[in-house]
Design a protein around this motif. Structure first.
Motif, PDB file in Angstrom:
ATOM      1  N   PRO A 110       0.823  -1.212   0.000  1.00 37.37           N
ATOM      2  CA  PRO A 110       0.000   0.000   0.000  1.00 37.37           C
ATOM      3  C   PRO A 110       0.856   1.261   0.000  1.00 37.37           C
ATOM      4  O   PRO A 110       1.896   1.331   0.655  1.00 37.37           O
ATOM      5  N   LEU A 112       0.492   4.077   1.357  1.00 34.92           N
ATOM      6  CA  LEU A 112       0.588   4.826   2.592  1.00 34.92           C
ATOM      7  C   LEU A 112       1.595   4.236   3.563  1.00 34.92           C
ATOM      8  O   LEU A 112       1.875   4.819   4.608  1.00 34.92           O
ATOM      9  N   ARG A 113       2.141   3.060   3.267  1.00 39.48           N
ATOM     10  CA  ARG A 113       3.112   2.457   4.167  1.00 39.48           C
ATOM     11  C   ARG A 113       4.459   3.174   4.042  1.00 39.48           C
ATOM     12  O   ARG A 113       4.803   3.699   2.971  1.00 39.48           O
ATOM     13  N   THR A 120       7.647  -2.579   4.830  1.00 42.50           N
ATOM     14  CA  THR A 120       6.621  -2.735   3.813  1.00 42.50           C
ATOM     15  C   THR A 120       6.611  -4.098   3.153  1.00 42.50           C
ATOM     16  O   THR A 120       5.634  -4.467   2.531  1.00 42.50           O
ATOM     17  N   SER A 142       1.838  -5.541  10.887  1.00 38.86           N
ATOM     18  CA  SER A 142       0.481  -5.211  10.459  1.00 38.86           C
ATOM     19  C   SER A 142      -0.124  -6.369   9.664  1.00 38.86           C
ATOM     20  O   SER A 142       0.465  -6.853   8.699  1.00 38.86           O
ATOM     21  N   GLU A 144      -3.252  -7.511   7.341  1.00 40.81           N
ATOM     22  CA  GLU A 144      -4.246  -6.845   6.508  1.00 40.81           C
ATOM     23  C   GLU A 144      -4.867  -7.820   5.522  1.00 40.81           C
ATOM     24  O   GLU A 144      -4.302  -8.872   5.228  1.00 40.81           O
ATOM     25  N   ARG A 146      -6.720  -7.990   1.573  1.00 39.19           N
ATOM     26  CA  ARG A 146      -6.849  -7.261   0.313  1.00 39.19           C
ATOM     27  C   ARG A 146      -7.762  -8.039  -0.619  1.00 39.19           C
ATOM     28  O   ARG A 146      -7.727  -9.262  -0.683  1.00 39.19           O
ATOM     29  N   HIS A 152      -6.476  -1.844  -5.279  1.00 41.66           N
ATOM     30  CA  HIS A 152      -6.040  -0.516  -4.861  1.00 41.66           C
ATOM     31  C   HIS A 152      -6.978   0.113  -3.835  1.00 41.66           C
ATOM     32  O   HIS A 152      -6.764   1.242  -3.407  1.00 41.66           O
ATOM     33  N   SER A 154      -8.438   0.352  -0.118  1.00 41.20           N
ATOM     34  CA  SER A 154      -7.999   0.012   1.234  1.00 41.20           C
ATOM     35  C   SER A 154      -9.147  -0.590   2.028  1.00 41.20           C
ATOM     36  O   SER A 154     -10.302  -0.201   1.868  1.00 41.20           O
ATOM     37  N   ARG A 157      -7.786  -2.809   8.607  1.00 39.20           N
ATOM     38  CA  ARG A 157      -6.666  -3.614   9.093  1.00 39.20           C
ATOM     39  C   ARG A 157      -7.199  -4.610  10.110  1.00 39.20           C
ATOM     40  O   ARG A 157      -8.041  -4.281  10.948  1.00 39.20           O
TER      41      ARG A 157
END
Length: 482
Positions: A110, A112-113, A120, A142, A144, A146, A152, A154, A157
């Motif tokens: 992602p 934003l990481r 990452t 983390s 997550e 997907r 793409h 989000s 979490r």
């Protein structure tokens, strides 16, 4: 078949045809559609969307595949096991040694990481059977989920910090439960306890909801294999077995007299099976008691509990000196915990200086006899070429077959073959899926139902996604009825 019998069947009342289709394989339903030229009723009944929704539910349950992976694709998704088998069979007949990918793309961390490599890059990935949802655990902890249809976008979490996890479907196959492991306290040099949490993921159309179930379970620090079966978390160590109902917060645990590391553990409903070199030890799970306090078990008894049953192997286990003979036991992953027809395992035998791996597949059967309720039989035996540094990955169910796949130094390969005595006469197909290096055991996922492979690439720090079958993502034309 007698023509009169065929005509009598085609002329059955509408409701009776619906009842028959509820037990009919999807390939046979499609074959019946060929009769629509002479039977309008058959055309109508095999076009009903409700028929294909019911078929998809049945096929997903039989294959332990997450049904939420297939929105509005009931008819084509129902043919999942047949599509994979057909592709491998065709490649085998054409004398190809590998499957040809239809599509390939890369999934990046992602945006934003933080851009650092440690934070990452994906430490562990898990492709949920169905091939649509991918769970990723990053090095920074983390966890997550997907949606590969919308990579793409989000999503919530699951947890901000985790060390490892296992994934299981709920008993109805509609949701997913994740067992997350952490350490208490979270300071590495002071580790003395392990904390387990159970989170549930629900799917409604394109919405993913994540929530924690109940509290946490605290266990003494050692290595455990964990399972989720219905509402219970089962933890199995070298000489320890613990069971925790995370909904009612009831538990039971006991020690065993074994000092031998389990080769494999299998859990079914109220039974725990531990495979050792001498045979299979079987315990019936005793009644659970309320926890002393949330997630804390009663003090374990110092007196070991002996197994209620013991199953010797039908044939002597391999023996050798100085590593001349090596063997391990493998089975389908813990995703399938609780299914009676999943009680089988492979004994993988490697002889020094041999280029072959010898596979013996055994099935544990219920006899319904009080004195001897279990029987162990050999389902089949076959060989595979040993490519060196072989690491076997979690098996996957595909119709009457089982997908066994593994990593070598340079490739990812798979074998699709029969899983039990009932299907032992079916063919075995072995193919290379792709070239790949430096892929870890927990850094790859494969779904034969949809023909999708995912693995982490250290070279470009991405997750590579390869599709070997046509995707099932396009909505189908609306069928008659609802």
């Amino acid at each position: 078949m007698d023509e009169k019998i065929v005509m009598d069947f085609l002329n059955l009342p509408f409701d009776m045809l619906l009842a028959v289709l509820a037990f009919t394989a999807p390939s046979d339903i499609l074959a019946l559609r060929k009769a629509s030229a002479i039977c309008r009723t058959m055309m109508q009944v095999t076009s009903l969307r409700n028929v294909w929704i019911d078929v998809l539910e049945r096929v997903c349950y039989q294959n332990s595949v997450l049904q939420a992976s297939f929105p509005r694709t009931e008819k084509s998704a129902s043919m999942g096991p047949t599509r994979c088998l057909t592709a491998l069979k065709k490649a085998h007949e054409e004398k190809r040694t590998s499957l040809s990918p239809l599509a390939r793309h890369a999934l990046r961390p992602p945006a934003l990481r933080p851009p650092d490599f440690i934070g990452t890059f994906h430490y562990q990935i898990y492709l949920i059977p169905g091939g649509r949802y991918l769970i990723t655990l990053f090095f920074h902890g983390s966890l997550e989920i997907r949606d590969l249809l919308r990579p793409h976008v989000s999503f919530p979490r699951i947890v901000p910090q985790a060390r490892s996890f296992t994934v299981h479907p709920t008993s109805n196959g509609q949701r997913v439960r994740i067992c997350v492991r952490n350490y208490q306290p979270p300071i590495p040099h002071e580790l003395h306890e392990i904390q387990y949490e159970v989170h549930e993921i629900g799917f409604l159309d394109d919405i993913i909801k994540v929530g924690k179930l109940a509290g946490s379970l605290i266990l003494p620090l050692q290595k455990y294999t964990t399972f989720i079966c219905d509402d219970r978390l089962i933890a199995i160590g070298v000489s320890y077995i613990g069971v925790w109902n995370f909904i009612s917060d009831e538990c039971v645990h006991w020690t065993t007299n074994s000092s031998e590391k389990p080769l494999l553990s299998i859990v079914h409903k109220n039974t725990v099976m531990v495979l050792q070199q001498s045979g299979i030890l079987i315990w019936d799970i005793p009644p659970l008691l309320p926890s002393l306090q949330p997630g804390v078990m009663h003090p374990v008894s110092s007196t070991p509990i002996m197994p209620q049953h013991f199953l010797p192997y039908p044939e002597p286990t391999p023996q050798g000196e100085d590593g001349a003979v090596d063997f391990e036991c493998r089975s389908i992953s813990t995703w399938y915990t609780g299914y009676m027809d999943r009680l089988w395992f492979d004994m993988v035998i490697k002889v020094q200086d041999s280029t072959l791996l010898f596979i013996k597949r055994y099935q544990i059967q219920l006899t319904h006899e009080e004195s001897n309720p279990y029987r162990l039989v050999k389902a089949l035996e076959f060989t595979l070429h040993d490519q060196g540094a072989t690491r076997h990955l979690p098996y996957r169910v595909c119709g009457e077959n089982t997908c066994m796949w593994w990593l070598t130094r340079t490739t990812i390969e798979c074998n699709l073959g029969p899983s039990n005595i009932r299907s032992a006469n079916q063919s075995n197909y072995t193919m290379a899926l792709c070239s790949a290096t430096d892929v870890g055991r927990r850094q790859a996922g494969f779904c034969p139902f949809t023909g999708r492979l995912c693995y982490t690439s250290y070279e470009n720090k991405t997750i590579q996604i390869i599709d070997f079958l046509a995707p099932l993502t396009q909505p189908e034309p609306p069928a008659v009825g609802r």
